[in-house]
Motif scaffolding. Structure first.
Motif, PDB file in Angstrom:
ATOM      1  N   ARG A 274       0.840  -1.204   0.000  1.00  0.00           N
ATOM      2  CA  ARG A 274       0.000   0.000   0.000  1.00  0.00           C
ATOM      3  C   ARG A 274       0.868   1.245   0.000  1.00  0.00           C
ATOM      4  O   ARG A 274       0.423   2.332  -0.346  1.00  0.00           O
ATOM      5  N   GLY A 276       3.330   1.571  -1.913  1.00  0.00           N
ATOM      6  CA  GLY A 276       3.834   1.750  -3.264  1.00  0.00           C
ATOM      7  C   GLY A 276       4.810   0.682  -3.700  1.00  0.00           C
ATOM      8  O   GLY A 276       5.268   0.688  -4.848  1.00  0.00           O
ATOM      9  N   ARG A 444      -4.399   0.970  -6.712  1.00  0.00           N
ATOM     10  CA  ARG A 444      -4.262   1.267  -5.278  1.00  0.00           C
ATOM     11  C   ARG A 444      -4.941   0.140  -4.509  1.00  0.00           C
ATOM     12  O   ARG A 444      -6.138  -0.093  -4.650  1.00  0.00           O
ATOM     13  N   ALA A 483      -3.782   4.436  -0.462  1.00  0.00           N
ATOM     14  CA  ALA A 483      -2.653   3.636  -0.926  1.00  0.00           C
ATOM     15  C   ALA A 483      -2.011   4.287  -2.144  1.00  0.00           C
ATOM     16  O   ALA A 483      -2.660   4.947  -2.942  1.00  0.00           O
ATOM     17  N   VAL A 484      -0.697   4.080  -2.247  1.00  0.00           N
ATOM     18  CA  VAL A 484       0.035   4.557  -3.424  1.00  0.00           C
ATOM     19  C   VAL A 484      -0.118   3.498  -4.518  1.00  0.00           C
ATOM     20  O   VAL A 484      -0.122   2.308  -4.202  1.00  0.00           O
ATOM     21  N   PRO A 485      -0.246   3.900  -5.755  1.00  0.00           N
ATOM     22  CA  PRO A 485      -0.380   2.878  -6.809  1.00  0.00           C
ATOM     23  C   PRO A 485       0.802   1.921  -6.791  1.00  0.00           C
ATOM     24  O   PRO A 485       1.948   2.322  -6.643  1.00  0.00           O
TER      25      PRO A 485
END
Lengths: 626, 318, 252
Positions: A274, A276, A444, A483-485
């Motif tokens: 999450r 990245g 994400r 979340a970061v992609p």
């Protein structure tokens, strides 16, 4: 002989518009030859613009390379350690092709690149330096009559950028683009990507257990790890269950056959993703003990996570009739060896056309050029409702003739029981279908549950392996921001990556190289080096002709044991059939040509009969017959 | 139409044509005579553009050769001596090719070919290959080709050589017909042809132009003669003939029976009267008395009988 | 009628003549037979680029086909062009052409186009069935095939142009054939001597040979404009010399 006046008057100059004399024509011929040579040379040097029309597109530099080179901010210097005057024609050709390619590279990159040639054969100093870079000559020898021509040829390169160096010990025109572009890429990145490596535990056999723990770390997958280490910094990841975080400095995390991970470990992994980080999981849920003829099932410990991400890995295994692996077996009863089709091992092959028939996703650079993969006791990734923010695409799938069957406690590998099971499946309620065996997720990723706190780490006995200090058994707050992609790849089997599947007598087997390629692609994809994955996909495609011999042998039912070289009647029949087929095709080709020639002849004859241009009216003849 | 001044052409050291000058007006039919190697073909080829001369002025239909060669060639139709043709081609296809090559556009082509075929009388033979035709018909094809673009000038190099008498007659009729509207330049060895067809004759010998005029004018330069034949031998009266007034020369001719004499005179008619008077006086048996005007053969021989100096080196000393 | 029309007239005549003569069909059939036999069974065992025959190598590739084109063209192109001028001289029809209002350069271009077209037809007759057979037995790289075809067309144009010049210079057909075959075969075989010859001259040798301008590039799928310049300049210069030589006939 001629009078002086006449000879003056017959000199070619005076008449205007006079045609040339023979001597002048001959002179023109000579001049023309020289002009031609000069033009050819000039064109070679200055007018050369190459366009690669071949489907493989291997000559020349692709857009991916152009993109990588476009990111250069400073000067990239390329020193080529090439043999200046190769004595063997093959080496000359090699050198020429490489130089042509570098000419193009230079024009592609413009001022950012400077290419310099050094000759280790001609200069002692250059040779010393080359050896210092571990660039060594390849001995080439050729016997012609009594003389033997021998030479060590060098085709290495050193790339320098911002104080960093990358060495390519031997350039080949086929892999040139990948070698150079990835080297440039590494130089631009500055550092090699860091990849976390985590291998699941294995049960210790009972007789060896004694009083020790029931599970031990697995030392398998070493071959593929070595392969990855050529390009990445592969680091072991420890103590997840004790609450050690997965370092966010890791560009990717590879989990190989994780087995019953503690909830805290799953949580750390979730946090990493999450945040990245990219994840590659070889999620195998069964382990075969072949001698004991047992297939033991287990859970990875990541089931909740997979479910939350829309890619649950089933505990059932794939039974694929069409893509069944052909294995050689020895009969336990001391009978003859034979081949059987074993549907629990899925033999994925490249389909020549993309689309529903394909086993690999032809559009994804991860699997575009993959030729073969054998998954043993693979677990399908079940279809699930789409998860918001996450896209799922399949990377590998079974044929349409597959079922998902319960993990059998006992392994039956004889043809009779396989037949029986197949018949049962066909008669049963479950319909055969296509099952996903590897998926790629992107987006994400949601958390596995809604708790604000993650699960507890393991108890106070746990030690942080790096600091060797006890880690308190605490939970930790779950990440609250969005979340970061990230990217996650899940494969439903890990056996394909094990050393026994990958290693052959000398180095890696053919299928091992395919496995290495797939793992590398998955990591590249995870690390988002899409360009490199695209480049890696540029290998000469397999352009093998239909193998008449093999086809005929299969049709005759000749099996591996009899061998291609077997001398049985059936094999002989098959071989002569193959020969006939070859001759037939040759005949078709020559026949086609003769048909075309006949067409020309027909046209010629038709022409003879054609009507005259002007009407030939005999009655208009003035006199009588001549 | 055709103007040639001081034309000179050499093949290496061999002087084929030296200082030849003549002019041909529109509509003239001119014969080229001369022994083999005299330079007729060379001159014709120069006029048609196949050869380029070394010196002199050559102008055809107002176009100066060689630099206006294309314009000149457009107005000339040429039939070379050996009648070279594409033997393997069909007659009609060959003529079609020739028409296209001469620049006759699609609209006019069929009409032009039809006209040429009619003039050369080739109907019925259009579908045959040229190699299947007799020499006479091949000649006609050659003529047809020359006529295609309706040229102002026709140059025919020995058009009747090798043909049988019927074919010869036909070619001559054709030339006569064409001569009415076009300028024709025709070379030949057959002097009777020249007399029939050509009001003007150019005689070449040794690369030079040795005579230029109408056959009659040329012949009239020669002396006329009387031929007398007697049934019996003359005997003593033979001498009286020498004494006749106006008899420039008396030549005895071989005769199977009796005697034959040729008397050269300027005024043949007056001499004839005197001879008759003599015959009456001497009571001779006169069988035949006729005028002999100089033939073209004689004219020809007279102009061309000298040794060709150009071949001097190569003559075998007898 | 403009220049194109006249060139077209010459072209038609030459093609018609070739069509009528059985020697053209026989040459095309022999070429097809030779090329295909070599392609399927013999491979290209010459020099440093050794390729096995199709059945032996089991790869769907036309490399052997392309490799044999230069030496076979060295024989076929002279066969098609040997009579172009020599025959006209022998039959005397050259005189016709010189006296017609037809520009010599138009005849030169027309003859060139006709011979080149004949060579291309012979190549198509020989190569296309083989290519189709290979394509139906395996994944043939059509991009390489197309680029090789373009390269072969250029190579053929060069060979034909050389053959025509020699035909214009020679007095007899046989002499024309032998000399141009020797020239073309010599140019092709130059590549075989590359290793014997010192470096700087090797560079020039390589420049001249069809290996550099066809086999190394177009036949592999890479089309280089320098190759096009090489072949087109050869054609242009050869046609120029051809024109000069024919015009020189007017000198007698």
């Amino acid at each position: 002989m001629a009078e002086p006046n006449a000879s003056q008057r017959s000199s070619p100059a005076p008449l205007q518009g006079a045609p040339p004399t023979r001597r002048q024509a001959a002179l023109t011929a000579l001049l023309a030859s020289l002009v031609f040579l000069a033009t050819a040379r000039f064109a070679e040097r200055h007018l050369s613009a190459r366009v690669d029309l071949s489907e493989d597109g291997l000559s020349g530099w692709s857009d991916a390379s152009a993109a990588i080179v476009g990111r250069l901010d400073d000067l990239l210097s390329v020193e080529l350690f090439f043999t200046g005057a190769p004595k063997h024609a093959a080496a000359q050709l090699h050198r020429r092709r490489l130089l042509d390619a570098f000419d193009e590279f230079q024009s592609l990159a413009g001022d950012d690149v400077r290419v310099v040639l050094s000759d280790p054969n001609a200069s002692f100093e250059d040779r010393q330096r080359a050896h210092g870079f571990r660039i060594f000559g390849v001995p080439m020898a050729e016997q012609s009559g009594t003389s033997r021509v021998q030479q060590n040829v060098y085709f290495g390169a050193v790339l320098r950028y911002r104080g960093l160096e990358e060495v390519v010990p031997f350039l080949s025109p086929v892999t040139l683009e990948y070698d150079v572009a990835s080297a440039v890429h590494r130089l631009i990145e500055g550092e090699r990507p860091r990849v976390g490596w985590f291998v699941g535990t294995v049960p210790v056999p009972e007789d060896e257990r004694g009083d020790g723990p029931a599970f031990a770390t697995d030392t398998d997958f070493a071959a593929l790890r070595r392969h990855l280490e050529a390009r990445y910094r592969v680091e072991d990841v420890f103590g997840l269950e004790s609450g050690v975080r997965v370092s966010s400095a890791l560009d990717a995390l590879v989990l190989l056959a994780p087995r019953e991970l503690a909830p805290r470990a799953a949580f750390e992994i979730e946090e990493y993703v999450r945040g990245g980080g990219s994840l590659v999981v070889l999620a195998d849920r069964s382990r075969a003990e072949v001698e004991a003829r047992r297939l033991d099932g287990y859970a990875t410990g990541l089931e909740d996570l997979f479910a939350a991400w829309g890619a649950p890995v089933s505990d059932e295994v794939v039974w694929d009739r069409t893509s069944a692996h052909r294995a050689q077996t020895t009969s336990g009863l001391g009978g003859a060896a034979g081949t059987i089709e074993y549907p629990l091992w899925v033999d994925l092959r490249e389909a020549t056309s993309a689309g529903p028939g394909a086993r690999f996703d032809g559009t994804s650079p991860v699997t575009a050029r993959l030729r073969q993969l054998i998954l043993s006791w693979a677990h399908p990734i079940e279809p699930a409702a789409p998860v918001a923010g996450v896209t799922r695409r399949w990377l590998a799938q079974s044929s349409e003739n597959a079922w998902s069957v319960e993990s059998l406690g006992l392994l039956e590998v004889d043809p009779v029981s396989i037949e029986a099971t197949t018949r049962q499946l066909i008669a049963g309620d479950a319909r055969p279908e296509r099952l996903a065996l590897a998926v790629a997720l992107e987006g994400r990723f949601p958390a596995a549950d809604a708790n604000a706190l993650g699960p507890d780490s393991l108890g106070p006995d746990a030690l942080d392996p790096t600091s060797r200090e006890p880690v308190p058994g605490t939970g930790r707050a779950r990440r609250s921001e969005a979340a970061v992609p990230a990217r996650v790849a899940i494969v439903g089997d890990a056996d394909w990556a094990r050393d026994r599947s990958v290693v052959a007598e000398e180095g890696m087997s053919l299928i091992g190289r395919q496995a290495a390629s797939l793992l590398e692609n998955l990591v590249d994809w995870g690390v988002s080096s899409d360009e490199l994955v695209a480049l890696r996909a540029r290998v000469p495609s397999d352009r093998r002709l239909v193998d008449f011999e093999r086809r005929a042998l299969e049709a005759e039912g000749v099996v591996e044991a009899e061998g291609i070289r077997g001398a049985t009647q059936r094999a002989e029949r098959a071989r002569s059939r193959a020969r006939t087929e070859r001759l037939t095709w040759t005949g078709v080709s020559i026949g086609g040509s003769l048909v075309l020639v006949a067409a020309i002849v027909a046209v010629a004859f038709a022409r003879r009969r054609a009507v005259t241009v002007v009407e030939d009216a005999p009655e208009r003849r003035a006199g009588g017959e001549a | 139409m055709i103007r040639v001044q001081h034309l000179t052409k050499s093949y290496g050291s061999f002087r084929a044509v030296h200082d030849v000058s003549f002019e041909i007006e529109r509509g003239e039919v001119v014969g080229f005579l001369g022994p083999n190697g005299a330079g007729k073909s060379t001159t014709m080829r120069i006029l048609c553009g196949a050869l380029v001369h070394d010196a002199g002025l050559v102008e055809v239909a107002g176009a100066r050769l060689p630099h206006q060669g294309a314009a000149a060639r457009a107005r000339i139709g040429y039939l070379p001596e050996s009648t070279p043709l594409y033997r393997a081609m069909r007659v009609d296809r060959f003529l079609d090719f020739a028409a296209r090559a001469k620049g006759i556009g699609r609209g006019d082509r069929r009409a032009a070919i039809a006209r040429a075929v009619e003039a050369a009388d080739l109907f019925g033979y259009l579908g045959r290959r040229i190699e299947q035709l007799s020499k006479g018909y091949r000649q006609r094809v050659g003529l047809a080709q020359a006529l295609l673009a309706d040229p102002d000038v026709l140059v025919l190099d020995e058009p009747t050589s090798g043909l049988d008498p019927n074919e010869v007659v036909r070619i001559r009729d054709l030339v006569r017909e064409l001569g009415r509207t076009k300028t024709v330049l025709l070379s030949t060895h057959v002097l009777s042809e020249v007399s029939e067809l050509c009001p003007r004759v150019l005689i070449l010998s040794g690369g030079r132009l040795v005579a230029d005029g109408s056959p009659r004018a040329l012949a009239s330069v020669r002396r006329t003669a009387l031929l007398v034949r007697f049934a019996a031998d003359l005997g003593a009266t033979r001498g009286s003939f020498d004494a006749l007034e106006g008899a420039l020369e008396v030549e005895e001719l071989p005769s199977a029976r009796g005697a034959a004499l040729r008397l050269f005179a300027e005024d043949a008619d007056a001499l004839a009267a005197r001879v008759l008077a003599l015959v009456q006086r001497a009571e001779l048996d006169l069988v035949e008395l006729r005028h002999e005007t100089p033939t073209l053969e004689e004219v020809f021989a007279a102009h061309t009988s000298g040794r060709d100096e150009r071949f001097a080196d190569r003559e075998v000393n007898a | 009628m403009n220049a194109v029309g006249r060139i077209h007239a010459v072209l038609r005549r030459e093609l018609g003549a070739a069509l009528d003569a059985p020697s053209a069909w026989v040459a095309a059939a022999a070429f097809a037979l030779a090329l295909q036999t070599l392609f399927f069974f013999a491979g290209y065992p010459i020099g440093d680029l050794r390729f096995p025959g199709l059945w032996e190598g089991r790869v769907a590739s036309l490399a052997v086909l392309f490799a044999w084109l230069p030496p076979l063209y060295a024989v076929l192109a002279p066969a098609f062009t040997m009579g172009a001028w020599a025959e006209e001289r022998r039959a005397g029809t050259e005189e016709l052409l010189l006296t017609w209002p037809l520009a010599t350069w138009q005849v030169v271009v027309g003859k060139f186009l006709a011979s080149w077209l004949l060579l291309m037809v012979a190549t198509i007759v020989a190569a296309v069935p083989a290519a189709l057979v290979v394509a139906s037995l395996g994944p043939l790289d059509w991009g390489t095939a197309v680029s090789g075809a373009i390269g072969a067309a250029l190579l053929g144009a060069g060979c034909v142009a050389v053959g025509l010049v020699v035909s214009a210079a020679a007095r007899e057909q046989l002499v024309a054939f032998l000399v141009s075959a020797l020239l073309l075969a010599g140019a092709w075989s130059v590549a075989l001597f590359l290793r014997v010859v010192p470096g700087s001259i090797a560079e020039w040798f390589y420049l001249v040979s069809p290996q550099a301008h066809f086999l190394d590039s177009a036949a592999r799928g890479v089309f280089d404009t320098a190759d096009a310049v090489y072949h087109l300049s050869l054609v242009a210069l050869a046609l120029l010399v051809n024109w000069r030589m024919v015009e020189a006939r007017r000198r007698g």
